[in-house]
Design a protein around this motif. Structure first.
Motif, PDB file in Angstrom:
ATOM      1  N   ASP A  61       0.821  -1.213   0.000  1.00 55.12           N
ATOM      2  CA  ASP A  61       0.000   0.000   0.000  1.00 55.12           C
ATOM      3  C   ASP A  61       0.855   1.263   0.000  1.00 55.12           C
ATOM      4  N   SER A  62       1.936   1.248   0.725  1.00 51.10           N
ATOM      5  CA  SER A  62       2.763   2.453   0.867  1.00 51.10           C
ATOM      6  C   SER A  62       3.537   2.783  -0.410  1.00 51.10           C
ATOM      7  N   MET A  63       3.569   1.838  -1.362  1.00 49.02           N
ATOM      8  CA  MET A  63       4.344   2.045  -2.581  1.00 49.02           C
ATOM      9  C   MET A  63       3.483   2.497  -3.763  1.00 49.02           C
ATOM     10  N   LYS A  64       2.182   2.396  -3.605  1.00 52.86           N
ATOM     11  CA  LYS A  64       1.301   2.732  -4.717  1.00 52.86           C
ATOM     12  C   LYS A  64       1.442   4.204  -5.093  1.00 52.86           C
ATOM     13  N   GLY A  65       1.575   4.441  -6.400  1.00 45.56           N
ATOM     14  CA  GLY A  65       1.633   5.811  -6.884  1.00 45.56           C
ATOM     15  C   GLY A  65       3.033   6.296  -7.207  1.00 45.56           C
ATOM     16  N   ARG A  66       4.034   5.863  -6.469  1.00 46.87           N
ATOM     17  CA  ARG A  66       5.398   6.324  -6.742  1.00 46.87           C
ATOM     18  C   ARG A  66       6.254   5.262  -7.404  1.00 46.87           C
ATOM     19  N   PHE A  67       5.962   4.006  -7.147  1.00 47.55           N
ATOM     20  CA  PHE A  67       6.756   2.908  -7.693  1.00 47.55           C
ATOM     21  C   PHE A  67       5.910   2.111  -8.683  1.00 47.55           C
ATOM     22  N   THR A  68       6.520   1.732  -9.792  1.00 46.53           N
ATOM     23  CA  THR A  68       5.842   0.934 -10.802  1.00 46.53           C
ATOM     24  C   THR A  68       6.725  -0.236 -11.191  1.00 46.53           C
ATOM     25  N   ILE A  69       6.172  -1.439 -11.091  1.00 48.95           N
ATOM     26  CA  ILE A  69       6.903  -2.632 -11.486  1.00 48.95           C
ATOM     27  C   ILE A  69       6.476  -3.045 -12.883  1.00 48.95           C
ATOM     28  N   SER A  70       7.424  -3.540 -13.655  1.00 49.01           N
ATOM     29  CA  SER A  70       7.127  -4.034 -14.992  1.00 49.01           C
ATOM     30  C   SER A  70       8.136  -5.134 -15.318  1.00 49.01           C
ATOM     31  N   ARG A  71       7.911  -5.806 -16.425  1.00 47.51           N
ATOM     32  CA  ARG A  71       8.866  -6.827 -16.836  1.00 47.51           C
ATOM     33  C   ARG A  71       8.830  -6.994 -18.343  1.00 47.51           C
ATOM     34  N   ASP A  72       9.922  -7.469 -18.869  1.00 47.30           N
ATOM     35  CA  ASP A  72      10.046  -7.777 -20.286  1.00 47.30           C
ATOM     36  C   ASP A  72      10.464  -9.241 -20.360  1.00 47.30           C
ATOM     37  N   ASN A  73       9.525 -10.101 -20.697  1.00 47.98           N
ATOM     38  CA  ASN A  73       9.825 -11.533 -20.712  1.00 47.98           C
ATOM     39  C   ASN A  73      10.814 -11.904 -21.818  1.00 47.98           C
ATOM     40  N   ARG A  74      10.852 -11.104 -22.880  1.00 53.21           N
ATOM     41  CA  ARG A  74      11.822 -11.405 -23.953  1.00 53.21           C
ATOM     42  C   ARG A  74      13.239 -11.260 -23.437  1.00 53.21           C
ATOM     43  N   ARG A  75      13.429 -10.360 -22.483  1.00 50.35           N
ATOM     44  CA  ARG A  75      14.751 -10.117 -21.912  1.00 50.35           C
ATOM     45  C   ARG A  75      14.902 -10.731 -20.523  1.00 50.35           C
ATOM     46  N   ASP A  76      13.846 -11.404 -20.033  1.00 50.85           N
ATOM     47  CA  ASP A  76      13.872 -11.971 -18.679  1.00 50.85           C
ATOM     48  C   ASP A  76      14.328 -10.912 -17.677  1.00 50.85           C
ATOM     49  N   THR A  77      13.760  -9.761 -17.786  1.00 48.09           N
ATOM     50  CA  THR A  77      14.168  -8.636 -16.940  1.00 48.09           C
ATOM     51  C   THR A  77      12.943  -7.978 -16.325  1.00 48.09           C
ATOM     52  N   ALA A  78      13.046  -7.678 -15.046  1.00 48.27           N
ATOM     53  CA  ALA A  78      12.018  -6.918 -14.345  1.00 48.27           C
ATOM     54  C   ALA A  78      12.575  -5.535 -14.022  1.00 48.27           C
ATOM     55  N   TYR A  79      11.671  -4.592 -13.886  1.00 46.63           N
ATOM     56  CA  TYR A  79      12.070  -3.219 -13.631  1.00 46.63           C
ATOM     57  C   TYR A  79      11.267  -2.651 -12.458  1.00 46.63           C
ATOM     58  N   LEU A  80      11.860  -1.682 -11.801  1.00 44.44           N
ATOM     59  CA  LEU A  80      11.141  -0.921 -10.788  1.00 44.44           C
ATOM     60  C   LEU A  80      11.400   0.544 -11.066  1.00 44.44           C
ATOM     61  N   GLN A  81      10.384   1.220 -11.560  1.00 47.27           N
ATOM     62  CA  GLN A  81      10.484   2.652 -11.810  1.00 47.27           C
ATOM     63  C   GLN A  81      10.073   3.382 -10.544  1.00 47.27           C
ATOM     64  N   MET A  82      10.945   4.249 -10.071  1.00 47.52           N
ATOM     65  CA  MET A  82      10.685   4.980  -8.831  1.00 47.52           C
ATOM     66  C   MET A  82      10.721   6.471  -9.130  1.00 47.52           C
ATOM     67  N   ILE A  83       9.693   7.181  -8.700  1.00 48.02           N
ATOM     68  CA  ILE A  83       9.626   8.626  -8.892  1.00 48.02           C
ATOM     69  C   ILE A  83       9.452   9.316  -7.553  1.00 48.02           C
ATOM     70  N   SER A  84       9.642  10.629  -7.565  1.00 46.48           N
ATOM     71  CA  SER A  84       9.454  11.435  -6.353  1.00 46.48           C
ATOM     72  C   SER A  84      10.155  10.810  -5.154  1.00 46.48           C
ATOM     73  N   LEU A  85      11.396  10.451  -5.350  1.00 42.00           N
ATOM     74  CA  LEU A  85      12.128   9.755  -4.291  1.00 42.00           C
ATOM     75  C   LEU A  85      12.363  10.650  -3.085  1.00 42.00           C
ATOM     76  N   LYS A  86      12.360   9.996  -1.929  1.00 42.69           N
ATOM     77  CA  LYS A  86      12.525  10.677  -0.649  1.00 42.69           C
ATOM     78  C   LYS A  86      13.733  10.106   0.074  1.00 42.69           C
ATOM     79  N   PRO A  87      14.323  10.859   0.979  1.00 47.49           N
ATOM     80  CA  PRO A  87      15.464  10.307   1.723  1.00 47.49           C
ATOM     81  C   PRO A  87      15.137   8.989   2.420  1.00 47.49           C
ATOM     82  N   GLU A  88      13.907   8.814   2.829  1.00 47.57           N
ATOM     83  CA  GLU A  88      13.527   7.559   3.501  1.00 47.57           C
ATOM     84  C   GLU A  88      13.438   6.378   2.545  1.00 47.57           C
TER      85      GLU A  88
END
Length: 118
Positions: A61-88
């Motif tokens: 719940d605390s990650m919704k809105g700022r973090f987005t997970i995705s994956r590319d199965n052709r590359r067997d790679t997952a991603y985590l896009q993080m925005i509005s990062l905070k020191p915490e």
């Protein structure tokens, strides 16, 4: 399954980063994947996960809105896009893979450090 996380680094508060997790091994393309993090002195925290088939995602719940997970199965790679990062958000970020849902954790990568400066 072997997992190699990358993309961490030093970023100013309010900035963005995209983490990558390259998977290899026999079961890599059919495993659910997830991201966790662990800050100094704190317990490991689940962030988000994604299925291998239809790319359905699940977030803490605390990650919704700022973090987005995705994956590319052709590359067997997952991603985590993080925005509005905070020191915490400063922590070591780990990717995982496995058959469990929504918390796949059979295999763990080595982690990548994310440091957010104020």
């Amino acid at each position: 399954v072997q997992l190699q996380a990358s993309g961490g680094g030093l970023v100013q508060a309010g900035g963005s980063l995209r983490l990558s997790c390259a998977a290899s091994g026999r079961a890599s393309s059919s495993s659910h994947m997830a991201w966790y993090r662990q800050a100094p002195g704190k317990e490991r925290e689940f962030l988000a996960s994604i299925t291998w088939s239809d790319h359905s995602s699940y977030y803490a719940d605390s990650m919704k809105g700022r973090f987005t997970i995705s994956r590319d199965n052709r590359r067997d790679t997952a991603y985590l896009q993080m925005i509005s990062l905070k020191p915490e958000d400063t922590a070591v970020y780990y990717c995982t893979a496995g058959s469990g849902w929504p918390f796949p954790s059979d295999f763990w990568g080595q982690g990548t450090q994310v440091t957010v400066s104020s």
